[in-house]
Design an enzyme around this catalytic site. Structure first.
Site, PDB file in Angstrom:
ATOM      1  N   VAL A   1      68.404  20.236  33.602  1.00 59.07           N
ATOM      2  CA  VAL A   1      67.788  19.618  34.781  1.00 59.07           C
ATOM      3  C   VAL A   1      66.749  20.552  35.403  1.00 59.07           C
ATOM      4  O   VAL A   1      65.629  20.155  35.698  1.00 59.07           O
ATOM      5  CB  VAL A   1      68.879  19.230  35.809  1.00 59.07           C
ATOM      6  CG1 VAL A   1      68.260  18.751  37.114  1.00 59.07           C
ATOM      7  CG2 VAL A   1      69.779  18.154  35.235  1.00 59.07           C
TER       8      VAL A   1
ATOM      9  N   LYS B   1      67.483  34.992  29.574  1.00 61.12           N
ATOM     10  CA  LYS B   1      67.034  33.601  29.488  1.00 61.12           C
ATOM     11  C   LYS B   1      65.615  33.478  30.053  1.00 61.12           C
ATOM     12  O   LYS B   1      64.738  32.834  29.461  1.00 61.12           O
ATOM     13  CB  LYS B   1      68.001  32.741  30.306  1.00 61.12           C
ATOM     14  CG  LYS B   1      68.004  31.279  29.967  1.00 61.12           C
ATOM     15  CD  LYS B   1      69.139  30.643  30.764  1.00 61.12           C
ATOM     16  CE  LYS B   1      69.158  29.160  30.657  1.00 61.12           C
ATOM     17  NZ  LYS B   1      70.116  28.556  31.582  1.00 61.12           N
TER      18      LYS B   1
ATOM     19  N   PHE C   1      68.445  11.548  36.503  1.00 60.04           N
ATOM     20  CA  PHE C   1      69.055  10.620  35.545  1.00 60.04           C
ATOM     21  C   PHE C   1      68.551  10.891  34.125  1.00 60.04           C
ATOM     22  O   PHE C   1      68.435   9.992  33.301  1.00 60.04           O
ATOM     23  CB  PHE C   1      68.777   9.172  35.960  1.00 60.04           C
ATOM     24  CG  PHE C   1      69.298   8.855  37.333  1.00 60.04           C
ATOM     25  CD1 PHE C   1      70.631   8.520  37.510  1.00 60.04           C
ATOM     26  CD2 PHE C   1      68.473   8.928  38.439  1.00 60.04           C
ATOM     27  CE1 PHE C   1      71.135   8.247  38.781  1.00 60.04           C
ATOM     28  CE2 PHE C   1      68.964   8.666  39.716  1.00 60.04           C
ATOM     29  CZ  PHE C   1      70.301   8.318  39.883  1.00 60.04           C
TER      30      PHE C   1
ATOM     31  N   GLU D   1      69.402  13.874  27.651  1.00 57.19           N
ATOM     32  CA  GLU D   1      69.008  14.963  26.760  1.00 57.19           C
ATOM     33  C   GLU D   1      68.261  14.364  25.575  1.00 57.19           C
ATOM     34  O   GLU D   1      68.586  13.280  25.105  1.00 57.19           O
ATOM     35  CB  GLU D   1      70.245  15.712  26.271  1.00 57.19           C
ATOM     36  CG  GLU D   1      70.841  16.559  27.363  1.00 57.19           C
ATOM     37  CD  GLU D   1      72.043  17.352  26.893  1.00 57.19           C
ATOM     38  OE1 GLU D   1      72.185  17.585  25.687  1.00 57.19           O
ATOM     39  OE2 GLU D   1      72.839  17.739  27.756  1.00 57.19           O
TER      40      GLU D   1
ATOM     41  N   CYS E   1      77.592  15.220  30.333  1.00 52.74           N
ATOM     42  CA  CYS E   1      77.618  14.406  31.555  1.00 52.74           C
ATOM     43  C   CYS E   1      78.721  13.364  31.600  1.00 52.74           C
ATOM     44  O   CYS E   1      79.559  13.386  32.503  1.00 52.74           O
ATOM     45  CB  CYS E   1      76.271  13.726  31.739  1.00 52.74           C
ATOM     46  SG  CYS E   1      74.983  14.894  32.127  1.00 52.74           S
TER      47      CYS E   1
ATOM     48  N   LYS F   1      74.926  13.655  20.330  1.00 48.82           N
ATOM     49  CA  LYS F   1      74.100  12.475  20.073  1.00 48.82           C
ATOM     50  C   LYS F   1      72.858  12.961  19.319  1.00 48.82           C
ATOM     51  O   LYS F   1      72.733  14.160  19.036  1.00 48.82           O
ATOM     52  CB  LYS F   1      73.717  11.767  21.372  1.00 48.82           C
ATOM     53  CG  LYS F   1      72.817  12.588  22.288  1.00 48.82           C
ATOM     54  CD  LYS F   1      72.266  11.725  23.406  1.00 48.82           C
ATOM     55  CE  LYS F   1      71.158  12.449  24.121  1.00 48.82           C
ATOM     56  NZ  LYS F   1      70.550  11.689  25.177  1.00 48.82           N
TER      57      LYS F   1
HETATM   58  C1  UDX Z   1      73.546  10.717  30.229  1.00 49.77           C
HETATM   59  C2  UDX Z   1      72.816   9.637  31.040  1.00 49.77           C
HETATM   60  O1  UDX Z   1      72.246   8.668  30.139  1.00 49.77           O
HETATM   61  C3  UDX Z   1      71.735  10.253  31.928  1.00 49.77           C
HETATM   62  O2  UDX Z   1      71.149   9.248  32.735  1.00 49.77           O
HETATM   63  C4  UDX Z   1      72.390  11.312  32.801  1.00 49.77           C
HETATM   64  O3  UDX Z   1      71.419  11.966  33.616  1.00 49.77           O
HETATM   65  C5  UDX Z   1      73.123  12.350  31.959  1.00 49.77           C
HETATM   66  O4  UDX Z   1      74.073  11.683  31.112  1.00 49.77           O
HETATM   67  P1  UDX Z   1      73.006  12.151  28.031  1.00 49.77           P
HETATM   68  O5  UDX Z   1      74.335  12.820  28.249  1.00 49.77           O
HETATM   69  O6  UDX Z   1      71.829  12.981  27.702  1.00 49.77           O
HETATM   70  O7  UDX Z   1      72.585  11.288  29.336  1.00 49.77           O
HETATM   71  O8  UDX Z   1      73.208  11.125  26.815  1.00 49.77           O
HETATM   72  P2  UDX Z   1      73.188   9.545  26.584  1.00 49.77           P
HETATM   73  O9  UDX Z   1      71.993   9.203  25.811  1.00 49.77           O
HETATM   74  O10 UDX Z   1      73.435   8.795  27.817  1.00 49.77           O
HETATM   75  O11 UDX Z   1      74.470   9.398  25.611  1.00 49.77           O
HETATM   76  C6  UDX Z   1      75.768   9.841  26.039  1.00 49.77           C
HETATM   77  C7  UDX Z   1      76.808   9.604  24.975  1.00 49.77           C
HETATM   78  O12 UDX Z   1      77.042   8.214  24.814  1.00 49.77           O
HETATM   79  C8  UDX Z   1      76.433  10.120  23.587  1.00 49.77           C
HETATM   80  O13 UDX Z   1      77.565  10.731  23.015  1.00 49.77           O
HETATM   81  C9  UDX Z   1      76.046   8.892  22.807  1.00 49.77           C
HETATM   82  O14 UDX Z   1      76.301   9.016  21.428  1.00 49.77           O
HETATM   83  C10 UDX Z   1      76.972   7.851  23.441  1.00 49.77           C
HETATM   84  N1  UDX Z   1      76.455   6.463  23.370  1.00 49.77           N
HETATM   85  C11 UDX Z   1      75.331   6.111  24.036  1.00 49.77           C
HETATM   86  C12 UDX Z   1      77.183   5.500  22.662  1.00 49.77           C
HETATM   87  O15 UDX Z   1      78.224   5.780  22.067  1.00 49.77           O
HETATM   88  N2  UDX Z   1      76.716   4.204  22.659  1.00 49.77           N
HETATM   89  C13 UDX Z   1      75.588   3.825  23.321  1.00 49.77           C
HETATM   90  O16 UDX Z   1      75.238   2.631  23.276  1.00 49.77           O
HETATM   91  C14 UDX Z   1      74.865   4.817  24.026  1.00 49.77           C
END
Ligand code: UDX
Length: 459
Positions: free
Chosen positions: A11, A35, A152, A155, A260, A321
């Site tokens: 962030v 860092k 929001f 990553e 998150c 992911k």
């Molecule tokens: C999330 C929120 O999307 C973001 O708005 C917030 O600020 C931080 O948390 P992030 O953790 O980067 O973002 O990943 P995201 O793309 O949301 O995916 C989270 C997890 O859900 C991953 O493990 C992904 O594989 C899983 N996922 C996502 C699913 O299993 N199915 C989906 O349809 C979408």
């Protein structure tokens, strides 16, 4: 505007570089000197598309600088963003020690009116406590305001997400602070939700918890589809066209992970308990997510046997992911540990997260492959554990040639089922019926699909 961003994680670092790119003068602060040196040299501590270029460009144009001194960082700033980590503690609550420490230091070094803004995800009431701490440590000598401005970002697309946000949420009890923040974000063509501190804090948790709920919901529908011989991807498509539901976050798989969702859902549940409310729905969301990986491993042991000794399994995906090297709360690693625990020999590959994963899986005697084909070589089965787009590009025929076996377990439903089956693989996924089930359901036969594909090709 003159800004200071404290904390250079996802962030903070993305925030500092994007704010500076918008023309503000930004100082990034972090206590980790190594860092800071890495960032200055363009060597980003995190893998994030476009970030390194943005940081270097704005350092060169003298809008962005970094320091380890908070005092120096906030000296000229009109707005100070707190972007430090809030990891999960043993009770499921967010560990706020870094936020309190930064608030104290801001208070001790406050040299004039500033808006202190929390961007870190923090539970209800945190900003009120930040305000008290700054008041106490600054001895009431200077005026300041506190605001909550949750982020929001996802990553892997955080730079783009910040530049093209769906909405900007800002909470404060000070109209002056809200005006200053509105000015900072005014050029973004997206709605601004200006509210009180507590509502802003809840918006962030509620948004993440809702998205996690969508995932657990579709994962349960997938389990039902598995039993009923239906196809969850078609079900999700059919649901998603309804604008009230939407297509996003309806991809079934082995569960959500990352820094998150698991932490924020647990923290919201914990906050509810603290408010004497039993958030039953969230309990279900967490439980479904926890169990999802076991359903997947069960599918593997049903086909390969409960004892996986002597079985070679290729696992594609280590990150939580796609498009990230982040392995925090990665379900892929959980599945790998379970398979290894059952005796399987593992050959794993991830386009970005291998080095990070080695730190966690290091002593499990795993082979780290150089690409997907290398991982698949000699394997009895291939598992897809992370939704990297490039895994979909792997050629089915080539995979078949290098593998010993002919089974694919797709934990993210991303592979081309038809191509794999035509190449001779038995394909299992999450909530999409296997070939034999489709046959007994009277679905279009494989032969017809191949002919159909050829016809399409010849058009
Ligand atoms: C999330 C929120 O999307 C973001 O708005 C917030 O600020 C931080 O948390 P992030 O953790 O980067 O973002 O990943 P995201 O793309 O949301 O995916 C989270 C997890 O859900 C991953 O493990 C992904 O594989 C899983 N996922 C996502 C699913 O299993 N199915 C989906 O349809 C979408």
């Amino acid at each position: 505007m003159k800004l200071c961003v404290i904390g250079t994680g996802y962030v903070g670092l993305v925030g500092a570089s994007v704010f500076s790119d918008w023309g503000n003068t930004v100082v990034g602060v972090d206590i980790d000197a190594k860092k800071i040196e890495r960032i200055k040299a363009g060597d980003m501590p995190i893998y994030e598309p476009g970030l390194s270029e943005l940081v270097l460009k704005n350092i060169k144009e003298k809008r962005l600088s970094f320091t380890t001194s908070l005092k120096e960082g906030i000296a000229d700033a009109e707005v100070v963003f707190i972007c430090v980590g809030t990891p999960q503690d043993d009770t499921g609550a967010a560990d706020l020690s870094a936020v309190w420490q930064v608030a104290e230091e801001i208070g001790r070094n406050l040299n004039g009116y500033k808006v202190i803004v929390t961007k870190s995800t923090v539970p209800i009431g945190t900003n009120e406590r930040v305000k008290e701490i700054i008041k106490e440590t600054s001895n009431g000598k200077v005026t300041f305001d506190v605001a909550s401005n949750p982020e929001f970002l996802r990553e892997g697309s955080s730079v783009e997400d910040m530049m093209k946000t769906d909405r900007t949420v800002m909470g404060s009890d000070s109209p002056k602070a809200l005006e200053i923040l509105k000015e900072l974000y005014t050029h973004l063509n997206s709605p601004i939700v200006a509210c009180d501190l507590r509502s802003a804090e809840i918006i962030k948790y509620a948004s993440n918890a809702f998205l996690a709920t969508k995932i657990s919901f579709i994962n349960e529908i997938a389990l039902l589809c598995d039993r009923a011989g239906a196809d969850v991807s078609v079900v999700a498509e059919g649901m998603g066209y309804d604008k009230r539901i939407g297509k996003a976050f309806l991809k079934a798989g082995i569960g959500y992970g990352g820094s998150c969702f698991p932490k924020d859902v647990a923290a919201l549940f914990r906050t509810s308990t603290d408010q004497a409310y039993d958030f039953r729905l969230l309990r279900g969301v967490m439980e479904v997510n926890e169990k999802q990986k076991y359903h997947f491993v069960k599918k593997i042991t049903e086909k390969l046997g409960k004892n996986l000794n002597g079985k070679v399994i290729a696992c594609l995906g280590l990150a939580f992911k796609d498009n990230t090297d982040d392995i925090r709360e990665s379900v892929a690693l959980e599945v790998i540990k379970l398979l290894r625990g059952l005796g399987a020999q593992l050959r794993v590959f991830d386009p970005q997260a291998t080095e990070n994963a080695k730190g966690v899986l290091g002593d499990l005697d795993i082979y780290y492959a150089k690409d997907g084909y290398d991982a698949a070589t000699g394997a009895d089965a291939l598992c897809i554990l992370t939704e990297w787009g490039e895994f979909r590009e792997l050629e089915a025929k080539k995979l078949k040639k290098v593998m010993r076996g002919d089974i694919v377990f797709d934990g993210r439903n991303i592979m081309n089922r038809d191509q794999l089956e035509v190449a001779g693989f038995t394909y299992f996924s999450v909530g999409r019926p296997a070939y034999a089930v489709r046959q007994s359901n009277g679905h279009k036969s494989l032969k017809n699909r191949v002919t159909g594909a050829l016809l399409n090709f010849s058009k």
